[in-house]
Design a protein around this motif. Structure first.
Motif, PDB file in Angstrom:
ATOM      1  N   ALA A  52      35.078  -6.552   7.172  1.00  0.00           N
ATOM      2  CA  ALA A  52      36.171  -7.525   7.094  1.00  0.00           C
ATOM      3  C   ALA A  52      35.896  -8.784   7.916  1.00  0.00           C
ATOM      4  O   ALA A  52      36.188  -9.897   7.461  1.00  0.00           O
ATOM      5  CB  ALA A  52      37.475  -6.877   7.545  1.00  0.00           C
ATOM      6  N   GLU A  53      35.323  -8.640   9.112  1.00  0.00           N
ATOM      7  CA  GLU A  53      35.089  -9.822   9.950  1.00  0.00           C
ATOM      8  C   GLU A  53      34.038 -10.735   9.330  1.00  0.00           C
ATOM      9  O   GLU A  53      34.129 -11.956   9.423  1.00  0.00           O
ATOM     10  CB  GLU A  53      34.716  -9.434  11.387  1.00  0.00           C
ATOM     11  CG  GLU A  53      33.413  -8.703  11.552  1.00  0.00           C
ATOM     12  CD  GLU A  53      33.495  -7.205  11.275  1.00  0.00           C
ATOM     13  OE1 GLU A  53      32.429  -6.577  11.189  1.00  0.00           O
ATOM     14  OE2 GLU A  53      34.600  -6.668  11.135  1.00  0.00           O
ATOM     15  N   ILE A  59      34.314 -16.831   4.311  1.00  0.00           N
ATOM     16  CA  ILE A  59      35.398 -17.593   3.690  1.00  0.00           C
ATOM     17  C   ILE A  59      35.684 -18.853   4.511  1.00  0.00           C
ATOM     18  O   ILE A  59      35.909 -19.930   3.960  1.00  0.00           O
ATOM     19  CB  ILE A  59      36.651 -16.718   3.496  1.00  0.00           C
ATOM     20  CG1 ILE A  59      36.372 -15.679   2.391  1.00  0.00           C
ATOM     21  CG2 ILE A  59      37.867 -17.563   3.140  1.00  0.00           C
ATOM     22  CD1 ILE A  59      37.462 -14.667   2.189  1.00  0.00           C
ATOM     23  N   GLU A  60      35.640 -18.723   5.840  1.00  0.00           N
ATOM     24  CA  GLU A  60      35.809 -19.899   6.704  1.00  0.00           C
ATOM     25  C   GLU A  60      34.691 -20.907   6.503  1.00  0.00           C
ATOM     26  O   GLU A  60      34.903 -22.117   6.629  1.00  0.00           O
ATOM     27  CB  GLU A  60      35.864 -19.477   8.169  1.00  0.00           C
ATOM     28  CG  GLU A  60      37.147 -18.771   8.555  1.00  0.00           C
ATOM     29  CD  GLU A  60      37.100 -18.193   9.965  1.00  0.00           C
ATOM     30  OE1 GLU A  60      36.091 -18.412  10.675  1.00  0.00           O
ATOM     31  OE2 GLU A  60      38.068 -17.509  10.335  1.00  0.00           O
ATOM     32  N   LEU A  72      39.575  -6.816  -4.530  1.00  0.00           N
ATOM     33  CA  LEU A  72      39.003  -5.753  -3.706  1.00  0.00           C
ATOM     34  C   LEU A  72      39.258  -5.991  -2.219  1.00  0.00           C
ATOM     35  O   LEU A  72      39.503  -5.045  -1.464  1.00  0.00           O
ATOM     36  CB  LEU A  72      37.504  -5.629  -3.961  1.00  0.00           C
ATOM     37  CG  LEU A  72      37.097  -5.133  -5.347  1.00  0.00           C
ATOM     38  CD1 LEU A  72      35.583  -5.200  -5.497  1.00  0.00           C
ATOM     39  CD2 LEU A  72      37.601  -3.747  -5.599  1.00  0.00           C
ATOM     40  N   ILE A  73      39.202  -7.245  -1.785  1.00  0.00           N
ATOM     41  CA  ILE A  73      39.469  -7.574  -0.382  1.00  0.00           C
ATOM     42  C   ILE A  73      40.910  -7.209  -0.022  1.00  0.00           C
ATOM     43  O   ILE A  73      41.171  -6.617   1.019  1.00  0.00           O
ATOM     44  CB  ILE A  73      39.183  -9.069  -0.102  1.00  0.00           C
ATOM     45  CG1 ILE A  73      37.677  -9.348  -0.193  1.00  0.00           C
ATOM     46  CG2 ILE A  73      39.721  -9.487   1.256  1.00  0.00           C
ATOM     47  CD1 ILE A  73      37.321 -10.822  -0.193  1.00  0.00           C
ATOM     48  N   LYS A  74      41.849  -7.552  -0.903  1.00  0.00           N
ATOM     49  CA  LYS A  74      43.260  -7.210  -0.662  1.00  0.00           C
ATOM     50  C   LYS A  74      43.464  -5.703  -0.623  1.00  0.00           C
ATOM     51  O   LYS A  74      44.173  -5.179   0.245  1.00  0.00           O
ATOM     52  CB  LYS A  74      44.145  -7.825  -1.739  1.00  0.00           C
ATOM     53  CG  LYS A  74      44.305  -9.318  -1.605  1.00  0.00           C
ATOM     54  CD  LYS A  74      45.193  -9.867  -2.696  1.00  0.00           C
ATOM     55  CE  LYS A  74      45.286 -11.384  -2.600  1.00  0.00           C
ATOM     56  NZ  LYS A  74      46.089 -11.960  -3.680  1.00  0.00           N
ATOM     57  N   ALA A  77      42.133  -4.343   2.639  1.00  0.00           N
ATOM     58  CA  ALA A  77      43.024  -4.670   3.753  1.00  0.00           C
ATOM     59  C   ALA A  77      44.228  -3.725   3.784  1.00  0.00           C
ATOM     60  O   ALA A  77      44.647  -3.284   4.845  1.00  0.00           O
ATOM     61  CB  ALA A  77      43.484  -6.123   3.640  1.00  0.00           C
ATOM     62  N   LYS A  78      44.781  -3.409   2.614  1.00  0.00           N
ATOM     63  CA  LYS A  78      45.921  -2.478   2.545  1.00  0.00           C
ATOM     64  C   LYS A  78      45.511  -1.094   3.041  1.00  0.00           C
ATOM     65  O   LYS A  78      46.232  -0.459   3.794  1.00  0.00           O
ATOM     66  CB  LYS A  78      46.431  -2.354   1.113  1.00  0.00           C
ATOM     67  CG  LYS A  78      47.278  -3.514   0.659  1.00  0.00           C
ATOM     68  CD  LYS A  78      47.805  -3.262  -0.738  1.00  0.00           C
ATOM     69  CE  LYS A  78      48.574  -4.443  -1.264  1.00  0.00           C
ATOM     70  NZ  LYS A  78      49.055  -4.211  -2.638  1.00  0.00           N
TER      71      LYS A  78
END
Length: 86
Positions: A52-53, A59-60, A72-74, A77-78
């Motif tokens: 995740a980091e 993305i930044e 998939l990222i969402k 995270a859930k």
């Protein structure tokens, strides 16, 4: 321009994917900058492993996830939030 995309691995009719950072115009299975995780849709439930980091870092830096990778990222995270609560 950079993108966070799926890169197919696995045998015929048994797909698994790497989630990678690569140039937007490169081939699906071409060279990539960094491997961010894996996605295995053949498991029940589908298995998603993400750093995740590192996803946040890219993305930044301006990398844009594809629609599927964004989903998939969402989902990841859930899952991590539910695990943290338990």
């Amino acid at each position: 321009m950079l993108a966070i995309k799926l890169m197919r691995t696995g045998a015929k009719k048994r797909p698994s994917y790497r989630i990678v950072v690569k140039e937007k115009q490169s081939k699906r299975d071409g060279a990539y900058l960094e491997n961010l995780g894996t996605y295995d849709p053949t498991r029940d439930p589908a298995e998603i492993k993400l750093k995740a980091e590192r996803v946040r870092y890219w993305i930044e830096k301006g990398a844009q996830p594809t629609d599927t990778v964004r989903r998939l990222i969402k989902a990841s995270a859930k899952t991590q939030a539910a695990t943290a609560e338990a």
